[in-house]
Design a protein around this motif. Structure first.
Motif, PDB file in Angstrom:
ATOM      1  N   ARG A  91       0.900  -1.025  -0.102  1.00 41.87           N
ATOM      2  CA  ARG A  91      -0.070  -0.152  -0.094  1.00 41.87           C
ATOM      3  C   ARG A  91       0.642   1.132   0.226  1.00 41.87           C
ATOM      4  O   ARG A  91       2.053   1.217   0.540  1.00 41.87           O
ATOM      5  CB  ARG A  91      -0.966   0.058   1.224  1.00 41.87           C
ATOM      6  CG  ARG A  91      -1.835  -1.164   1.237  1.00 41.87           C
ATOM      7  CD  ARG A  91      -2.787  -1.323  -0.179  1.00 41.87           C
ATOM      8  NE  ARG A  91      -3.677  -2.308  -0.265  1.00 41.87           N
ATOM      9  CZ  ARG A  91      -4.810  -2.257   0.225  1.00 41.87           C
ATOM     10  NH1 ARG A  91      -5.151  -1.148   0.755  1.00 41.87           N
ATOM     11  NH2 ARG A  91      -5.837  -3.216   0.396  1.00 41.87           N
ATOM     12  N   ASP A  92       0.263   2.326  -0.587  1.00 47.57           N
ATOM     13  CA  ASP A  92       0.878   3.657  -0.702  1.00 47.57           C
ATOM     14  C   ASP A  92       0.223   4.534  -0.290  1.00 47.57           C
ATOM     15  O   ASP A  92       0.039   5.626  -0.925  1.00 47.57           O
ATOM     16  CB  ASP A  92       1.309   3.786  -2.067  1.00 47.57           C
ATOM     17  CG  ASP A  92       2.464   4.884  -2.344  1.00 47.57           C
ATOM     18  OD1 ASP A  92       2.849   5.593  -1.294  1.00 47.57           O
ATOM     19  OD2 ASP A  92       2.638   5.446  -3.519  1.00 47.57           O
ATOM     20  N   SER A  93      -0.247   4.662   1.179  1.00 45.88           N
ATOM     21  CA  SER A  93      -1.028   5.780   1.647  1.00 45.88           C
ATOM     22  C   SER A  93      -0.287   7.058   1.915  1.00 45.88           C
ATOM     23  O   SER A  93      -1.046   8.133   1.663  1.00 45.88           O
ATOM     24  CB  SER A  93      -1.746   5.335   2.982  1.00 45.88           C
ATOM     25  OG  SER A  93      -0.636   4.985   3.795  1.00 45.88           O
ATOM     26  N   ASP A  94       0.956   7.085   1.802  1.00 43.51           N
ATOM     27  CA  ASP A  94       1.705   8.122   1.936  1.00 43.51           C
ATOM     28  C   ASP A  94       1.383   9.308   0.728  1.00 43.51           C
ATOM     29  O   ASP A  94       1.287  10.292   0.684  1.00 43.51           O
ATOM     30  CB  ASP A  94       3.207   7.986   2.165  1.00 43.51           C
ATOM     31  CG  ASP A  94       3.707   9.175   2.317  1.00 43.51           C
ATOM     32  OD1 ASP A  94       3.614  10.003   3.222  1.00 43.51           O
ATOM     33  OD2 ASP A  94       4.905   9.661   1.662  1.00 43.51           O
ATOM     34  N   SER A  95       1.549   8.510  -0.464  1.00 44.69           N
ATOM     35  CA  SER A  95       1.147   9.394  -1.852  1.00 44.69           C
ATOM     36  C   SER A  95      -0.240   9.851  -1.666  1.00 44.69           C
ATOM     37  O   SER A  95      -0.295  10.963  -2.285  1.00 44.69           O
ATOM     38  CB  SER A  95       1.398   8.240  -2.917  1.00 44.69           C
ATOM     39  OG  SER A  95       2.645   7.987  -3.283  1.00 44.69           O
ATOM     40  N   LEU A  96      -1.413   8.889  -1.043  1.00 45.83           N
ATOM     41  CA  LEU A  96      -2.275   9.454  -1.189  1.00 45.83           C
ATOM     42  C   LEU A  96      -2.707  10.830  -0.288  1.00 45.83           C
ATOM     43  O   LEU A  96      -2.993  11.967  -1.000  1.00 45.83           O
ATOM     44  CB  LEU A  96      -3.375   8.257  -0.780  1.00 45.83           C
ATOM     45  CG  LEU A  96      -4.869   8.872  -0.317  1.00 45.83           C
ATOM     46  CD1 LEU A  96      -5.554   9.077  -1.696  1.00 45.83           C
ATOM     47  CD2 LEU A  96      -5.592   7.702   0.310  1.00 45.83           C
ATOM     48  N   TYR A  97      -2.033  10.743   0.857  1.00 41.97           N
ATOM     49  CA  TYR A  97      -2.126  11.783   1.551  1.00 41.97           C
ATOM     50  C   TYR A  97      -1.377  13.041   1.085  1.00 41.97           C
ATOM     51  O   TYR A  97      -1.991  14.267   1.151  1.00 41.97           O
ATOM     52  CB  TYR A  97      -1.346  11.656   3.186  1.00 41.97           C
ATOM     53  CG  TYR A  97      -1.919  10.358   3.952  1.00 41.97           C
ATOM     54  CD1 TYR A  97      -3.329  10.417   4.146  1.00 41.97           C
ATOM     55  CD2 TYR A  97      -1.416   9.404   4.351  1.00 41.97           C
ATOM     56  CE1 TYR A  97      -3.963   9.459   5.157  1.00 41.97           C
ATOM     57  CE2 TYR A  97      -1.839   8.585   5.052  1.00 41.97           C
ATOM     58  CZ  TYR A  97      -3.509   8.610   5.231  1.00 41.97           C
ATOM     59  OH  TYR A  97      -3.862   7.478   5.941  1.00 41.97           O
ATOM     60  N   GLN A  98      -0.284  12.731   0.603  1.00 40.36           N
ATOM     61  CA  GLN A  98       0.463  13.849  -0.106  1.00 40.36           C
ATOM     62  C   GLN A  98       0.012  14.549  -1.229  1.00 40.36           C
ATOM     63  O   GLN A  98      -0.219  15.872  -1.154  1.00 40.36           O
ATOM     64  CB  GLN A  98       1.863  13.477  -0.478  1.00 40.36           C
ATOM     65  CG  GLN A  98       2.901  14.376  -1.056  1.00 40.36           C
ATOM     66  CD  GLN A  98       4.335  13.901  -1.491  1.00 40.36           C
ATOM     67  OE1 GLN A  98       4.376  12.412  -1.192  1.00 40.36           O
ATOM     68  NE2 GLN A  98       5.047  14.473  -1.950  1.00 40.36           N
ATOM     69  N   LEU A  99      -0.874  13.889  -1.939  1.00 37.14           N
ATOM     70  CA  LEU A  99      -1.717  14.376  -3.121  1.00 37.14           C
ATOM     71  C   LEU A  99      -2.755  15.297  -2.802  1.00 37.14           C
ATOM     72  O   LEU A  99      -2.867  16.153  -3.181  1.00 37.14           O
ATOM     73  CB  LEU A  99      -2.021  13.311  -4.032  1.00 37.14           C
ATOM     74  CG  LEU A  99      -0.958  12.701  -5.040  1.00 37.14           C
ATOM     75  CD1 LEU A  99      -1.787  11.635  -5.683  1.00 37.14           C
ATOM     76  CD2 LEU A  99      -0.510  13.747  -6.067  1.00 37.14           C
ATOM     77  N   LEU A 100      -3.462  14.922  -1.874  1.00 36.85           N
ATOM     78  CA  LEU A 100      -4.843  15.495  -1.326  1.00 36.85           C
ATOM     79  C   LEU A 100      -4.163  16.873  -0.277  1.00 36.85           C
ATOM     80  O   LEU A 100      -4.865  17.714  -0.475  1.00 36.85           O
ATOM     81  CB  LEU A 100      -5.644  14.607  -0.173  1.00 36.85           C
ATOM     82  CG  LEU A 100      -6.237  13.323  -1.294  1.00 36.85           C
ATOM     83  CD1 LEU A 100      -6.986  12.340  -0.261  1.00 36.85           C
ATOM     84  CD2 LEU A 100      -7.020  14.033  -2.156  1.00 36.85           C
ATOM     85  N   LEU A 101      -3.278  16.763   0.539  1.00 37.72           N
ATOM     86  CA  LEU A 101      -2.840  17.539   1.359  1.00 37.72           C
ATOM     87  C   LEU A 101      -2.350  19.033   0.452  1.00 37.72           C
ATOM     88  O   LEU A 101      -2.314  20.012   0.825  1.00 37.72           O
ATOM     89  CB  LEU A 101      -1.871  17.250   2.396  1.00 37.72           C
ATOM     90  CG  LEU A 101      -2.466  16.689   3.653  1.00 37.72           C
ATOM     91  CD1 LEU A 101      -1.346  15.910   4.672  1.00 37.72           C
ATOM     92  CD2 LEU A 101      -3.213  17.459   4.378  1.00 37.72           C
TER      93      LEU A 101
END
Length: 328
Positions: free
Chosen positions: A248-258
């Motif tokens: 999983r790559d939740s860090d990329s998800l958070y980074q894009l949305l923030l």
């Protein structure tokens, strides 16, 4: 960071001297900081010729930590009462026994030493603790213990601790100008042989292609609340079945949305079973997401926290929005 003193290291050394065997454990669903901190403590015990078992409830979902999985077990070897009396439990990157997850064995009743850097925690009664919520990574705290009790880190350990530091700081993105001591510690790890370029590749490469597809689904589901300051997205059980749990790559998800204009906090929810959910919380500087995570059985840092609780996504979202409304 809080001032680390020789007396802090001496407390751990006294704890080590007072026991013949050790269990080392971090929180369930481990990340790089948790794993590297456990291995760092193991290196200290190796130096003092103390036997130990590395425990983890897992699962090792993250691609970057899979290679360390075979060093850990979720089963405690049987001990007589006299053996338990001589055993010490060292917990890192976590303070609560329940957050260690499903370990096959009884972790209650051991003499316990905790090294943690989370803002929200509940210390077990009688446990010794070294906690620094201003430290950006537990691995840096473990590094300080190693350097004080043993000396400069060997290259392999430096690489592992630097890896842990980078995972919890988003590769230095979450460091501010009050944490120069942490940067100095990271610099020492590089001097010992850690390679920043290789650490970045280790953290960010090798993701399954399916995770890129899942990331697109998570972005498409993202909804804004509280005048756009809060974004929430989610993963269903059918998503997990289709795309799996690995890499999983939740860090990329958070980074894009923030990075979106006006967004101050992001929540990612996952329906784990019919009646339970887990969640991740991230924020910019202003919002303390640990306050919200604590309302749902979790906790962590001001700008990065997690939770796990009973409930369904559709019911949890309005509750989460309500709690964020109180602090934004």
């Amino acid at each position: 960071m809080a001032t680390f003193s020789i007396s802090d290291a001496e407390r751990l050394k006294k704890f080590i001297d007072g026991h013949q065997f050790f269990f080392i454990s971090g929180h369930k669903e481990p990340d790089g900081d948790c794993i590297s901190s456990c291995i760092g403590i193991a290196a200290i015990l190796d130096h003092f010729n103390k036997p130990y078992t590395l425990l983890s409830a897992g699962p090792f979902k993250r691609a970057e930590i899979k290679k360390y999985e075979d060093r850990f077990t979720n089963m405690m070897e049987f001990q007589t009462q006299s053996e338990r009396d001589e055993t010490g439990l060292i917990i890192v990157d976590c303070s609560e026994l329940h957050r260690l997850g499903e370990i096959d064995g009884d972790l209650k009743g051991f003499d316990t030493f905790i090294i943690d850097h989370h803002k929200t925690y509940e210390i077990p009664e009688g446990a010794e603790t070294f906690s620094d919520s201003h430290s950006p990574a537990c691995a840096i705290l473990v590094q300080q213990f190693y350097e004080t009790l043993v000396g400069p880190c060997p290259k392999e350990l430096a690489e592992i601790l630097f890896f842990g530091f980078c995972t919890d700081t988003g590769y230095f993105r979450f460091i501010d100008n009050t944490q120069s001591d942490a940067l100095s510690a990271a610099t020492r790890l590089v001097e010992y042989g850690a390679n920043p370029k290789e650490a970045y590749k280790e953290i960010n490469s090798g993701r399954p292609y399916s995770t890129r597809k899942l990331l697109g689904i998570m972005l498409s589901r993202a909804e804004r609340y509280l005048d756009g300051r809060l974004v929430i997205t989610y993963e269903t059980m059918s998503d997990t079945k289709q795309y799996g749990q690995e890499g999983r790559d939740s860090d990329s998800l958070y980074q894009l949305l923030l990075s979106s204009e006006g967004v101050e906090a992001v929540v990612f929810l996952r329906q784990e079973t019919e009646n339970t959910c887990t969640g991740g919380f991230r924020s910019q500087d202003k919002i303390d997401v640990s306050l919200v995570a604590a309302k749902f059985g979790g906790g962590g840092h001001k700008n990065a926290s997690g939770m796990g609780c009973e409930g369904k996504i559709e019911n949890l979202i309005p509750q989460i929005v309500k709690e964020f409304a109180k602090i934004t």
